[in-house]
Design a protein around this motif. Structure first.
Motif, PDB file in Angstrom:
ATOM      1  N   LEU A 182      83.348  43.270 129.055  1.00 38.63           N
ATOM      2  CA  LEU A 182      83.632  43.388 130.495  1.00 38.63           C
ATOM      3  C   LEU A 182      82.332  43.366 131.296  1.00 38.63           C
ATOM      4  O   LEU A 182      82.240  42.728 132.346  1.00 38.63           O
ATOM      5  N   TRP A 183      81.315  44.030 130.766  1.00 38.13           N
ATOM      6  CA  TRP A 183      80.023  44.081 131.464  1.00 38.13           C
ATOM      7  C   TRP A 183      79.417  42.677 131.614  1.00 38.13           C
ATOM      8  O   TRP A 183      78.894  42.327 132.668  1.00 38.13           O
ATOM      9  N   TYR A 184      79.522  41.853 130.564  1.00 36.36           N
ATOM     10  CA  TYR A 184      78.993  40.482 130.667  1.00 36.36           C
ATOM     11  C   TYR A 184      79.812  39.635 131.649  1.00 36.36           C
ATOM     12  O   TYR A 184      79.265  38.776 132.343  1.00 36.36           O
ATOM     13  N   ASN A 185      81.120  39.886 131.721  1.00 30.72           N
ATOM     14  CA  ASN A 185      81.935  39.222 132.750  1.00 30.72           C
ATOM     15  C   ASN A 185      81.429  39.568 134.141  1.00 30.72           C
ATOM     16  O   ASN A 185      81.366  38.712 135.022  1.00 30.72           O
ATOM     17  N   LEU A 186      81.046  40.817 134.324  1.00 29.34           N
ATOM     18  CA  LEU A 186      80.542  41.264 135.628  1.00 29.34           C
ATOM     19  C   LEU A 186      79.163  40.678 135.909  1.00 29.34           C
ATOM     20  O   LEU A 186      78.823  40.399 137.066  1.00 29.34           O
ATOM     21  N   ASN A 187      78.379  40.466 134.852  1.00 34.31           N
ATOM     22  CA  ASN A 187      77.082  39.790 135.027  1.00 34.31           C
ATOM     23  C   ASN A 187      77.287  38.361 135.528  1.00 34.31           C
ATOM     24  O   ASN A 187      76.517  37.865 136.350  1.00 34.31           O
ATOM     25  N   PHE A 188      78.323  37.694 135.005  1.00 33.68           N
ATOM     26  CA  PHE A 188      78.640  36.331 135.437  1.00 33.68           C
ATOM     27  C   PHE A 188      79.035  36.343 136.920  1.00 33.68           C
ATOM     28  O   PHE A 188      78.632  35.469 137.688  1.00 33.68           O
ATOM     29  N   TRP A 189      79.815  37.358 137.309  1.00 32.60           N
ATOM     30  CA  TRP A 189      80.192  37.526 138.722  1.00 32.60           C
ATOM     31  C   TRP A 189      78.943  37.646 139.591  1.00 32.60           C
ATOM     32  O   TRP A 189      78.846  37.033 140.651  1.00 32.60           O
ATOM     33  N   GLN A 190      77.957  38.413 139.096  1.00 33.69           N
ATOM     34  CA  GLN A 190      76.725  38.581 139.877  1.00 33.69           C
ATOM     35  C   GLN A 190      75.931  37.274 139.988  1.00 33.69           C
ATOM     36  O   GLN A 190      75.333  36.992 141.025  1.00 33.69           O
ATOM     37  N   LEU A 191      75.952  36.467 138.922  1.00 37.56           N
ATOM     38  CA  LEU A 191      75.293  35.144 138.990  1.00 37.56           C
ATOM     39  C   LEU A 191      75.903  34.304 140.109  1.00 37.56           C
ATOM     40  O   LEU A 191      75.194  33.623 140.853  1.00 37.56           O
ATOM     41  N   LEU A 192      77.234  34.350 140.213  1.00 40.15           N
ATOM     42  CA  LEU A 192      77.918  33.597 141.274  1.00 40.15           C
ATOM     43  C   LEU A 192      77.611  34.180 142.649  1.00 40.15           C
ATOM     44  O   LEU A 192      77.357  33.440 143.600  1.00 40.15           O
ATOM     45  N   ARG A 193      77.617  35.503 142.732  1.00 45.04           N
ATOM     46  CA  ARG A 193      77.317  36.161 144.016  1.00 45.04           C
ATOM     47  C   ARG A 193      75.920  35.783 144.512  1.00 45.04           C
ATOM     48  O   ARG A 193      75.695  35.539 145.691  1.00 45.04           O
ATOM     49  N   LYS A 194      74.980  35.716 143.570  1.00 47.93           N
ATOM     50  CA  LYS A 194      73.581  35.434 143.938  1.00 47.93           C
ATOM     51  C   LYS A 194      73.275  33.930 143.938  1.00 47.93           C
ATOM     52  O   LYS A 194      72.138  33.527 144.155  1.00 47.93           O
ATOM     53  N   GLU A 195      74.314  33.108 143.620  1.00 47.35           N
ATOM     54  CA  GLU A 195      74.161  31.640 143.565  1.00 47.35           C
ATOM     55  C   GLU A 195      73.086  31.230 142.558  1.00 47.35           C
ATOM     56  O   GLU A 195      72.283  30.335 142.790  1.00 47.35           O
TER      57      GLU A 195
END
Length: 496
Positions: free
Chosen positions: A13-26
């Motif tokens: 789940l934590w790595y899924n959230l890291n992916f979300w942050q990559l998208l948020r930060k473009e």
């Protein structure tokens, strides 16, 4: 005692959230094919996106924003035993850590396993669309707070589903895992959500997504990212074990009455009845894979498509109209186009394979002609030269404008060729990574056929309806594997 997945899943789940942050930060690298960049717009729909049912038409709502665009929801919804919880994944401006995620999931798990099950409102999302839309309107009319709770699920990053089952899985047989991921407990899946991350009690996981907002490659990308990160770090968290004083998960408690509970029970019964009718066969072919087909100068995707044509021809004694996905992400906001794999060349080759009087050399030549045709079609469809999306646009314009349906779309041959969503074979390549996908058939007498390709194997997922006497998913997979061997033997005949 806590189940195994507790000590695996907080990492995932934590790595899924890291992916979300990559998208948020473009910061997510742009996908490319031979150095040509592909459109990345679909990735905006992965998180905080949901389909909302309407009486006559659904809508897709996305709440996701990049950091430069503004604030974006930062909570996830967790579904367990008919209950719904939410918690924020940011604390004091940074992602919560895996030990903190574990604390939140443990709290939910213990609460759900020591107290009565919830009403299972999520099951309503598996209902026929208009019935779900009406049930949703009624739910909101019971108590305006119910709308606030529904929106909390709709705009959550993702839905995390805690399943009690333990699907059996081996590197050669993914059938039970695929079946339970696709047709598991409807009270812990939000069917409208763009992303349901599903954990099973033996540490295995899967995911479900709604196809409307994006195509399979988005899900493949995040699944592979998480998979790679887990391998890199041996599935362990190497940071601090300290758990900060973060707020406990909050339960979303809906106001319900007898009518809603009856609607939920009806939805569950309908879903489980249809799920029990689905035959699923997901197996690995391990004799060879991409490496050998490439060595024989055969495109691996075309190799599988033609093997499927031959398998279907042998099983049913006739050609099978076939949809294969071509991606059109070379174009702005491009999605897909239809490759119609059942070509005249493919049918001639299938006929030659069933004709004892045809020489091996002739069979080989017909096969290579079918390869050439398919390869050209895939290239044409990916570069804007297909026609199915154009025809779809024309038929939709006619409907929207209240015009009579054009004659082409009323022609019985249009439907028999697969038009109007009538393809007997609904197929797609899921890529060349370790990620497998699954789909149900497009028509009652058809098959869903997804596959992925690796250096040393092909993994094939086939579905069919048990209530259709003429289809058999397991047999079709076996015949496809048999066709792989036959095709390779054709490439080994002398004087090539």
């Amino acid at each position: 005692m806590l189940p195994t997945w507790m000590f695996v899943y907080h990492i995932s789940l934590w790595y899924n959230l890291n992916f979300w942050q990559l998208l948020r930060k473009e910061k997510l690298p742009v996908d490319k094919v031979e150095n040509i960049p592909l459109d990345m717009n679909q990735f905006r729909m992965l998180f905080s996106t949901c389909k909302v049912p309407g009486i006559t038409r659904d809508s897709v709502v996305s709440y996701f924003r990049t950091e430069s665009e503004g604030s974006s929801p930062s909570h996830i919804a967790v579904l367990c035993r008919g209950r719904v919880f939410v918690f924020d994944v940011l604390h004091e401006g940074s992602l919560i850590t895996p030990p903190e995620i574990l604390r939140q999931l443990t709290y939910i798990y213990k609460k759900c396993h020591n107290e009565p099950d919830g009403p299972g409102i999520a099951a309503l999302t598996s209902e026929e669309r208009t019935r779900w839309a009406k049930a949703r309107e009624y739910l909101i009319s019971l108590d305006p707070e119910n709308l606030t709770l529904l929106e909390k699920i709709q705009n959550s990053l993702l839905v995390y589903s805690i399943e009690d089952g333990s699907p059996h899985v081996t590197p050669e047989d993914y059938s039970q895992l695929s079946a339970m991921t696709l047709t598991g407990d409807p009270t812990v899946r939000w069917g409208d959500k763009s992303y349901n991350l599903i954990s099973f009690s033996n540490g295995v996981f899967g995911c479900n997504c709604d196809h409307a907002p994006y195509d399979a490659m988005v899900m493949v990308k995040i699944s592979y990212y998480v998979d790679e990160k887990i391998f890199e770090n041996e599935g362990r968290w190497k940071g601090s074990e300290k758990v900060r004083d973060i707020p406990l998960p909050k339960e979303l408690v809906f106001t319900v009455d007898e009518k809603i509970l009856n609607d939920v029970n009806q939805a569950k019964a309908q879903f489980l009845k249809q799920a029990s009718d689905l035959q699923i066969a997901v197996y690995s072919f391990t004799s060879f894979g991409k490496k050998l087909t490439k060595k024989k100068r055969l495109h691996p995707d075309t190799f599988i498509q033609l093997a499927l044509q031959l398998a279907y021809y042998r099983l049913h004694g006739r050609p099978g109209c076939c949809y294969e996905t071509a991606m059109t992400r070379y174009f702005y906001h491009g999605r897909t186009e239809t490759v119609r794999s059942c070509t005249i060349e493919a049918v001639r080759w299938c006929q030659s394979m069933q004709d004892p009087s045809t020489s091996l050399f002739e069979q080989q030549q017909k096969m290579l002609q079918a390869f050439a045709k398919h390869n050209k079609m895939m290239k044409d469809c990916s570069t804007g030269k297909g026609f199915d999306r154009h025809l779809l646009g024309l038929s939709l314009i006619a409907k929207e404008e209240g015009l009579p349906v054009p004659e082409l779309f009323r022609d019985p041959l249009f439907s028999r060729s697969g038009g109007g969503g009538n393809f007997v074979l609904s197929t797609s390549l899921i890529g060349y990574l370790r990620v497998q996908g699954m789909v149900v058939p497009m028509v009652h007498n058809g098959y869903g056929f997804f596959y992925h390709i690796r250096e040393d194997r092909f993994v094939v997922a086939c579905s069919a309806w048990k209530s259709c006497p003429e289809t058999d998913a397991k047999k079709l997979v076996q015949l496809t594997f048999h066709a792989f061997h036959d095709m390779m033997q054709l490439m080994n005949i002398p004087n090539l």
